[in-house]
Scaffold this motif. Structure first.
Motif, PDB file in Angstrom:
ATOM      1  N   MET A 150       0.839  -1.200   0.000  1.00  0.00           N
ATOM      2  CA  MET A 150       0.000   0.000   0.000  1.00  0.00           C
ATOM      3  C   MET A 150       0.872   1.249   0.000  1.00  0.00           C
ATOM      4  O   MET A 150       0.626   2.211  -0.742  1.00  0.00           O
ATOM      5  N   ALA A 151       1.915   1.232   0.816  1.00  0.00           N
ATOM      6  CA  ALA A 151       2.822   2.386   0.886  1.00  0.00           C
ATOM      7  C   ALA A 151       3.543   2.598  -0.436  1.00  0.00           C
ATOM      8  O   ALA A 151       3.745   3.730  -0.883  1.00  0.00           O
ATOM      9  N   ARG A 152       3.949   1.517  -1.096  1.00  0.00           N
ATOM     10  CA  ARG A 152       4.607   1.641  -2.399  1.00  0.00           C
ATOM     11  C   ARG A 152       3.696   2.299  -3.422  1.00  0.00           C
ATOM     12  O   ARG A 152       4.114   3.182  -4.162  1.00  0.00           O
ATOM     13  N   CYS A 153       2.455   1.824  -3.454  1.00  0.00           N
ATOM     14  CA  CYS A 153       1.513   2.341  -4.447  1.00  0.00           C
ATOM     15  C   CYS A 153       1.152   3.801  -4.197  1.00  0.00           C
ATOM     16  O   CYS A 153       0.781   4.524  -5.130  1.00  0.00           O
ATOM     17  N   GLN A 154       1.247   4.238  -2.947  1.00  0.00           N
ATOM     18  CA  GLN A 154       0.883   5.610  -2.604  1.00  0.00           C
ATOM     19  C   GLN A 154       2.102   6.508  -2.434  1.00  0.00           C
ATOM     20  O   GLN A 154       1.964   7.661  -2.014  1.00  0.00           O
ATOM     21  N   SER A 155       3.265   6.001  -2.781  1.00  0.00           N
ATOM     22  CA  SER A 155       4.482   6.784  -2.610  1.00  0.00           C
ATOM     23  C   SER A 155       4.511   7.979  -3.564  1.00  0.00           C
ATOM     24  O   SER A 155       3.820   8.009  -4.594  1.00  0.00           O
ATOM     25  N   ARG A 156       5.324   8.955  -3.208  1.00  0.00           N
ATOM     26  CA  ARG A 156       5.447  10.158  -4.041  1.00  0.00           C
ATOM     27  C   ARG A 156       5.923   9.810  -5.441  1.00  0.00           C
ATOM     28  O   ARG A 156       5.445  10.353  -6.435  1.00  0.00           O
ATOM     29  N   LEU A 157       6.869   8.867  -5.522  1.00  0.00           N
ATOM     30  CA  LEU A 157       7.403   8.481  -6.828  1.00  0.00           C
ATOM     31  C   LEU A 157       6.329   7.829  -7.689  1.00  0.00           C
ATOM     32  O   LEU A 157       6.219   8.130  -8.889  1.00  0.00           O
ATOM     33  N   ALA A 158       5.521   6.954  -7.077  1.00  0.00           N
ATOM     34  CA  ALA A 158       4.459   6.288  -7.837  1.00  0.00           C
ATOM     35  C   ALA A 158       3.422   7.287  -8.325  1.00  0.00           C
ATOM     36  O   ALA A 158       2.949   7.214  -9.467  1.00  0.00           O
ATOM     37  N   ARG A 159       3.072   8.267  -7.475  1.00  0.00           N
ATOM     38  CA  ARG A 159       2.062   9.252  -7.848  1.00  0.00           C
ATOM     39  C   ARG A 159       2.572  10.272  -8.858  1.00  0.00           C
ATOM     40  O   ARG A 159       1.787  11.001  -9.465  1.00  0.00           O
ATOM     41  N   SER A 160       3.893  10.322  -9.031  1.00  0.00           N
ATOM     42  CA  SER A 160       4.448  11.265 -10.005  1.00  0.00           C
ATOM     43  C   SER A 160       4.354  10.736 -11.432  1.00  0.00           C
ATOM     44  O   SER A 160       4.573  11.480 -12.392  1.00  0.00           O
ATOM     45  N   LEU A 161       4.019   9.453 -11.576  1.00  0.00           N
ATOM     46  CA  LEU A 161       3.888   8.868 -12.908  1.00  0.00           C
ATOM     47  C   LEU A 161       2.599   9.340 -13.569  1.00  0.00           C
ATOM     48  O   LEU A 161       1.648   9.747 -12.892  1.00  0.00           O
ATOM     49  N   PRO A 162       2.530   9.297 -14.902  1.00  0.00           N
ATOM     50  CA  PRO A 162       1.258   9.596 -15.578  1.00  0.00           C
ATOM     51  C   PRO A 162       0.153   8.690 -15.055  1.00  0.00           C
ATOM     52  O   PRO A 162       0.409   7.552 -14.633  1.00  0.00           O
ATOM     53  N   VAL A 163      -1.069   9.181 -15.072  1.00  0.00           N
ATOM     54  CA  VAL A 163      -2.192   8.457 -14.490  1.00  0.00           C
ATOM     55  C   VAL A 163      -2.319   7.055 -15.068  1.00  0.00           C
ATOM     56  O   VAL A 163      -2.584   6.084 -14.344  1.00  0.00           O
ATOM     57  N   ASP A 164      -2.104   6.903 -16.373  1.00  0.00           N
ATOM     58  CA  ASP A 164      -2.269   5.599 -17.001  1.00  0.00           C
ATOM     59  C   ASP A 164      -1.071   4.673 -16.776  1.00  0.00           C
ATOM     60  O   ASP A 164      -1.042   3.564 -17.303  1.00  0.00           O
ATOM     61  N   GLU A 165      -0.083   5.117 -15.994  1.00  0.00           N
ATOM     62  CA  GLU A 165       1.069   4.280 -15.680  1.00  0.00           C
ATOM     63  C   GLU A 165       1.250   4.075 -14.175  1.00  0.00           C
ATOM     64  O   GLU A 165       2.162   3.368 -13.747  1.00  0.00           O
ATOM     65  N   GLN A 166       0.383   4.667 -13.376  1.00  0.00           N
ATOM     66  CA  GLN A 166       0.526   4.554 -11.931  1.00  0.00           C
ATOM     67  C   GLN A 166       0.185   3.139 -11.462  1.00  0.00           C
ATOM     68  O   GLN A 166      -0.717   2.495 -12.000  1.00  0.00           O
ATOM     69  N   PRO A 167       0.911   2.630 -10.462  1.00  0.00           N
ATOM     70  CA  PRO A 167       0.643   1.279  -9.958  1.00  0.00           C
ATOM     71  C   PRO A 167      -0.714   1.198  -9.282  1.00  0.00           C
ATOM     72  O   PRO A 167      -1.235   2.184  -8.769  1.00  0.00           O
ATOM     73  N   GLU A 168      -1.268   0.009  -9.292  1.00  0.00           N
ATOM     74  CA  GLU A 168      -2.580  -0.223  -8.686  1.00  0.00           C
ATOM     75  C   GLU A 168      -2.423  -1.158  -7.502  1.00  0.00           C
ATOM     76  O   GLU A 168      -1.796  -2.215  -7.612  1.00  0.00           O
ATOM     77  N   CYS A 169      -2.971  -0.780  -6.365  1.00  0.00           N
ATOM     78  CA  CYS A 169      -2.910  -1.621  -5.165  1.00  0.00           C
ATOM     79  C   CYS A 169      -4.069  -2.610  -5.233  1.00  0.00           C
ATOM     80  O   CYS A 169      -5.182  -2.325  -4.803  1.00  0.00           O
TER      81      CYS A 169
END
Length: 349
Positions: free
Chosen positions: A293-312
């Motif tokens: 959960m923390a990985r998916c909500q990390s600043r680095l993950a959220r900086s990706l384009p919406v269609d490339e962001q990880p899904e928890c």
């Protein structure tokens, strides 16, 4: 050619940037060595050098060269057929005007350059490769040494093949693991009510171990990069859906076991044995869910384009009627731990 050897052997960059103490130390070591080398060239030997054979056996015994004459002819033919159509389109005309020999090495002949990692004192070796030759990096050679291909003047195709240990980590493997787990689940043919066939400790251990493996080694790994991989291919979505279906059954199996612990007329010793077997898997599951959960909500993950962001995924909110158990297992873990309290207050005696 020699400068290419230096850059490939010492200055190579990893495909993915990682940030950690190990990587910073590695980068510091690399920069220190480059500073020591300055404009000097790494020493290396070729078969024309007297010390070549001795150094090869002493320092580089895990590189195995298989000459073209030892490779079955049908393999040569298949490779040639597969690459012939590429040659006219991808290979520019070669300029053979410069045929100067470089320290005993004919630049028109391909070589594989090999050196001990982070060692600038021990000479490297340059093994000549004739058309059709193969070289094998055995055991841990790729971890302890650095290598590169010194391309000659003639255009030539090359390919790299890795031999992987695949008794685990394949779809067949994980589907078989799921089948093993499902054999411990039965449903009443009339009412469809599920129940566990065996409550033995080995069965509990096996079920919960596979449960965690499916969730964290497959489902969460996939959905962390699922949106990006979907741009290339949607092939994996079907097997992942099947795995998620099995995983939901395993969630149900864990709930059934918890119900047995609370309702079965077991002795305290028997109940404690089952709880001690189950509890570590639930604690691991809880911690790994928090970590993902923390990985998916990390600043680095959220900086990706919406269609490339990880899904928890899988993820659900506590109280979801479609799920047998809550996503947050903290309360269940606490209740089980309290049942292991002895009369004098010692935990998990």
């Amino acid at each position: 050619m020699v400068s290419a050897f230096i850059l490939s052997a010492i200055g190579q960059e990893p495909r993915m940037k990682r940030f950690g103490k190990y990587d910073r130390a590695k980068e510091s070591k690399k920069q220190k060595l480059l500073k020591e080398i300055e404009d000097r060239k790494l020493p290396y030997l070729t078969p024309k050098d007297v010390q070549f054979e001795q150094l090869s056996k002493a320092k580089y015994p895990k590189l195995y060269i298989r000459r073209a004459s030892c490779v079955p002819q049908e393999i040569h033919q298949k490779v040639q057929q597969g690459l012939t159509t590429l040659q006219d389109y991808l290979v520019p005309a070669a300029d053979e005007s410069n045929t100067t020999s470089i320290k005993g090495r004919d630049p028109a002949v391909w070589h594989v350059g090999l050196k001990i990692a982070w060692d600038i004192a021990t000479p490297g070796l340059a093994f000549p490769l004739d058309p059709g030759d193969c070289y094998f990096m055995l055991d841990d050679l790729n971890m302890t040494h650095q290598h590169c291909v010194l391309s000659g003047m003639q255009p030539r195709f090359s390919s790299t093949h890795r031999v992987a240990e695949c008794s685990s980590g394949t779809l067949d493997y994980i589907f078989q693991r799921c089948d093993v787990t499902m054999k411990n689940l039965q449903k009443d043919p009339m009412l469809g009510i599920p129940s566990l066939i065996s409550l033995e400790l080995d069965s509990v251990k096996q079920t919960e171990e596979i449960h965690n493996e499916v969730e964290f080694e497959w489902l969460r790994q996939f959905w962390f990069q699922g949106k990006r991989s979907a741009k290339v291919s949607d092939w994996w979505f079907e097997p992942m859906a099947l795995l998620e279906k099995s995983w939901r059954e395993m969630e149900q199996m864990t709930k059934l076991l918890l119900c047995e612990i609370n309702e079965a007329e077991w002795s305290s010793e028997r109940k404690h044995q089952v709880i001690r077997c189950l509890l570590p898997y639930l604690e691991e599951r809880q911690e790994l869910r928090k970590s993902w959960m923390a990985r998916c909500q990390s600043r680095l993950a959220r900086s990706l384009p919406v269609d490339e962001q990880p899904e928890c995924r899988p993820h659900w909110y506590n109280g979801d009627s479609h799920m047998p158990l809550p996503f947050d297992l903290e309360e269940i873990i606490s209740l089980l731990s309290s049942q292991l309290l002895s009369e004098d207050g010692d935990v998990r005696s």
